[in-house]
Design an enzyme around this catalytic site. Structure first.
Site, PDB file in Angstrom:
ATOM      1  N   GLN A 194      -4.346  -1.921   9.773  1.00  0.00           N
ATOM      2  CA  GLN A 194      -4.258  -3.360   9.005  1.00  0.00           C
ATOM      3  C   GLN A 194      -4.879  -4.320   9.835  1.00  0.00           C
ATOM      4  O   GLN A 194      -4.649  -4.527  11.001  1.00  0.00           O
ATOM      5  CB  GLN A 194      -2.833  -3.344   8.788  1.00  0.00           C
ATOM      6  CG  GLN A 194      -2.397  -4.879   8.103  1.00  0.00           C
ATOM      7  CD  GLN A 194      -2.966  -4.639   6.785  1.00  0.00           C
ATOM      8  OE1 GLN A 194      -2.885  -3.960   6.032  1.00  0.00           O
ATOM      9  NE2 GLN A 194      -3.640  -5.762   6.240  1.00  0.00           N
ATOM     10  N   LYS A 244       0.823  -1.320   0.242  1.00  0.00           N
ATOM     11  CA  LYS A 244       0.007  -0.073  -0.001  1.00  0.00           C
ATOM     12  C   LYS A 244       0.932   1.094   0.115  1.00  0.00           C
ATOM     13  O   LYS A 244       0.355   2.151  -0.732  1.00  0.00           O
ATOM     14  CB  LYS A 244      -1.074  -0.038   1.218  1.00  0.00           C
ATOM     15  CG  LYS A 244      -2.043  -1.078   0.902  1.00  0.00           C
ATOM     16  CD  LYS A 244      -2.724  -1.562   2.404  1.00  0.00           C
ATOM     17  CE  LYS A 244      -3.586  -2.724   2.162  1.00  0.00           C
ATOM     18  NZ  LYS A 244      -4.131  -3.239   3.322  1.00  0.00           N
ATOM     19  N   ASP A 269     -10.921   3.107   4.235  1.00  0.00           N
ATOM     20  CA  ASP A 269     -10.965   1.544   4.176  1.00  0.00           C
ATOM     21  C   ASP A 269     -12.396   0.940   4.500  1.00  0.00           C
ATOM     22  O   ASP A 269     -12.576  -0.258   4.197  1.00  0.00           O
ATOM     23  CB  ASP A 269      -9.750   0.855   4.992  1.00  0.00           C
ATOM     24  CG  ASP A 269      -9.628  -0.544   4.721  1.00  0.00           C
ATOM     25  OD1 ASP A 269      -9.416  -0.776   3.613  1.00  0.00           O
ATOM     26  OD2 ASP A 269      -9.095  -1.333   5.598  1.00  0.00           O
TER      27      ASP A 269
END
Length: 282
Positions: A98, A54, A121
């Site tokens: 994450q 990323k 996200d």
């Protein structure tokens, strides 16, 4: 019949090319570089790989990636405080925690510490609600990427029977909501579903989102169905690929299908967040 490939690498490259132009324009207009903060807890090798990927994509489009690494032994309270600090930081446009975090941490509490305006996200309750009610907000990155991939290949969804295998709050549940918003008839299957093969056999669109290698057998697939495999474990997807490809009309490879689309969606939503933050300042 041999399935055509839903090529996530090619479509994600197109998205990232567009984002690169948007970032260039943003920097010229606002005199700053958009920032994605990534929060990584612990030493899981796969998580480190994903975060590095990323960061590389951010650099490729001209964004800044701010990486925060935290010890695996930290408390939920410490993690929440760190995320709240990022949420309050005017220089940060998007926040990625994450997944997964260590088992002792309340992951939901950590997700909810992300400001909705920075939830690129799409993991908070607010993002899920706005997505489900089709009121804007940010899509969960993998489901949003799946929809973008289907759109890129003009896959019809209205009136189709879509079967989603998996019910996680950041993949299975939201992708079902997105399919429903496109007028598909959606069936959710999960670990307690009876006769999974029978449900799969009725599906015009199958979205596999479990993380169990080859859980879905190729001969379950309805001839002509579209197969989207969002699972990944032990270098394999959730679908028995070779056998499924002999029956499906379209199929995603693993790797190279859904994965690149997830990252592209995350990056695209970050530049969108940056523009929205500037509009709020005006």
């Amino acid at each position: 019949m041999t399935a055509k490939i839903l090529d996530g690498r090619a479509i994600s490259a197109t998205i990232l090319d567009r984002v690169t132009k948007e970032v260039d324009e943003f920097v010229r207009e606002h005199g700053r570089v958009p920032v994605l903060a990534t929060v990584l807890v612990g030493d899981d090798p796969a998580s480190h790989t994903y975060v590095r990927m990323k960061a590389n994509r951010c650099a490729k489009v001209g964004m800044q990636s701010r990486r925060i690494e935290l010890d695996a032994t930290i408390s939920t309270e410490t993690l929440v405080a760190q995320i709240r600090q990022l949420s309050a930081d005017p220089e940060v446009d998007g926040i990625l925690l994450q997944h997964p975090v260590p088992e002792h941490i309340d992951e939901r509490a950590a997700f909810e510490a992300i400001a909705p305006s920075k939830d690129v996200d799409g993991v908070t309750r607010t993002s899920f609600a706005t997505m489900a009610f089709d009121e804007g907000g940010f899509h969960s990155a993998t489901p949003g990427g799946i929809m973008a991939l289907l759109d890129a290949y003009d896959i019809p969804l209205a009136g189709k029977h879509a079967v989603v295998v998996g019910r996680s709050p950041i993949l299975g549940k939201p992708v079902g909501m997105l399919l429903l918003a496109r007028d598909a008839t959606v069936t959710y299957c999960h670990s307690r579903t009876v006769a999974l093969a029978d449900h799969i056999a009725q599906a015009d669109v199958v979205v596999a989102a479990v993380g169990r290698p080859e859980l879905i057998r190729g001969d379950w697939i309805k001839p002509g169905a579209v197969v989207v495999d969002a699972g990944y474990a032990d270098n394999s997807g959730d679908v028995e690929y070779d056998a499924a490809a002999e029956r499906a009309s379209w199929i995603t490879p693993v790797p190279g299908g859904v994965g690149p689309m997830t990252i592209a969606t995350l990056i695209a939503q970050t530049i969108r967040a940056a523009y929205e933050h500037e509009r709020e300042k005006a």
